[in-house]
Design a protein around this motif. Structure first.
Motif, short mmCIF file in Angstrom:
data_model
loop_
_atom_site.label_atom_id
_atom_site.label_comp_id
_atom_site.label_asym_id
_atom_site.label_seq_id
_atom_site.Cartn_x
_atom_site.Cartn_y
_atom_site.Cartn_z
N CYS A 24 47.22 23.99 23.00
CA CYS A 24 46.18 25.01 23.15
C CYS A 24 44.83 24.40 23.53
O CYS A 24 43.77 24.96 23.23
CB CYS A 24 46.02 25.84 21.89
N CYS A 43 45.40 30.61 19.51
CA CYS A 43 46.50 30.16 20.34
C CYS A 43 47.52 29.36 19.54
O CYS A 43 48.73 29.48 19.75
CB CYS A 43 45.94 29.33 21.50
N ALA A 83 51.56 30.03 25.05
CA ALA A 83 50.15 29.81 24.70
C ALA A 83 49.27 30.92 25.24
O ALA A 83 48.28 31.30 24.63
CB ALA A 83 49.68 28.45 25.25
#
Length: 253
Positions: free
Chosen positions: A99, A240, A250
């Motif tokens: 992320c 995320c 994601a």
């Protein structure tokens, strides 16, 4: 001399009424969008608001032809394709695996909404995705870099901008080579991204992107991404890493 209590009450009530009227006027002014054609508005005011990509995509497609890779760029691109097929995301795309901020210009492809506002010489992009932020300096004088932090690449680099009429021109440099142009196209430390943001109409925003990196591309190349205006909204928290832990992509839609 005695003070008449009625006079005190009258003075307090008058002051409170004036303050309430002032706050109401401020709120009204903030809730009403700029009126008139873009050329009649303050520079940047017409770009403000909530936007979302018109045609979701993970690929930054050149306006003409294919991405003009150098031999080094092509080699890195093919390596990324192999790693994706093997699902070894952490070896080439830490946005999907950790992320990490997608960087510039990949942030332009996020499928979720983002806000633009222009305050005190800084244009801020507030992304719904993972509540990421990007800022373009269009008027703040450069500050002395006593610690040498400017020598360290960052995920979004440093963006300097200026206005050409109602078009915001931004130049980003100093981005980390751990980011990607899109979901596969690589770049190096010398990446330079020039963007030209303008309104096509009141509800359509265009971002014309030019990519330069002599180590990875034989010549500059350009792409265009468009966005549609969305209703004003307060973005909810978006984490995320929670999606990654739940075995979800994601990027949510």
């Amino acid at each position: 001399m005695a003070i008449d209590p009625r006079m005190i009450r009258f003075t307090v009530h008058t002051a409170l009424a004036g303050a309430a009227l002032g706050l109401a006027s401020m709120a009204s002014a903030q809730s009403v969008p700029p009126s008139g054609p873009p050329s009649a508005q303050p520079m940047g005011a017409n770009l403000e608001g909530v936007w979302k990509i018109a045609a979701p995509t993970t690929v930054l497609k050149p306006i003409a032809g294919a991405v003009p890779f150098t031999a080094e760029g092509r080699k890195a691109y093919e390596a990324n394709k192999t790693l994706r097929a093997q699902r070894k995301f952490d070896d080439y795309d830490i946005t999907l695996s950790r992320c990490s901020n997608p960087g510039v210009p990949r942030l332009a492809l996020t499928p979720m909404r983002f806000k633009i506002w222009n305050r005190q010489g800084v244009v801020t992009f507030d992304y719904e995705w993972n509540r990421a932020l990007r800022q373009i300096n269009v008027g703040v004088p450069p500050q002395p870099d006593l610690m040498g932090q400017g020598l360290v690449p960052t995920m979004t680099g440093k963006s300097k901008g200026h206005w050409e009429g109602d078009t915001l021109v931004s130049v980003m440099q100093g981005g980390s080579d751990r980011t990607l142009i899109d979901d596969l196209v690589p770049h190096g430390y010398d990446l330079k991204v020039t963007e030209r943001y303008r309104l096509v109409d009141a509800n359509t925003l265009e971002d014309r992107i030019t990519i330069e990196d002599p180590a990875f591309f034989t010549q500059p190349w350009s792409a265009v991404v468009t966005y549609k205006r969305q209703p004003d909204a307060i973005f909810a928290e978006d984490v995320c890493l929670d999606r990654i832990a739940a075995k979800q992509p994601a990027f949510s839609k």
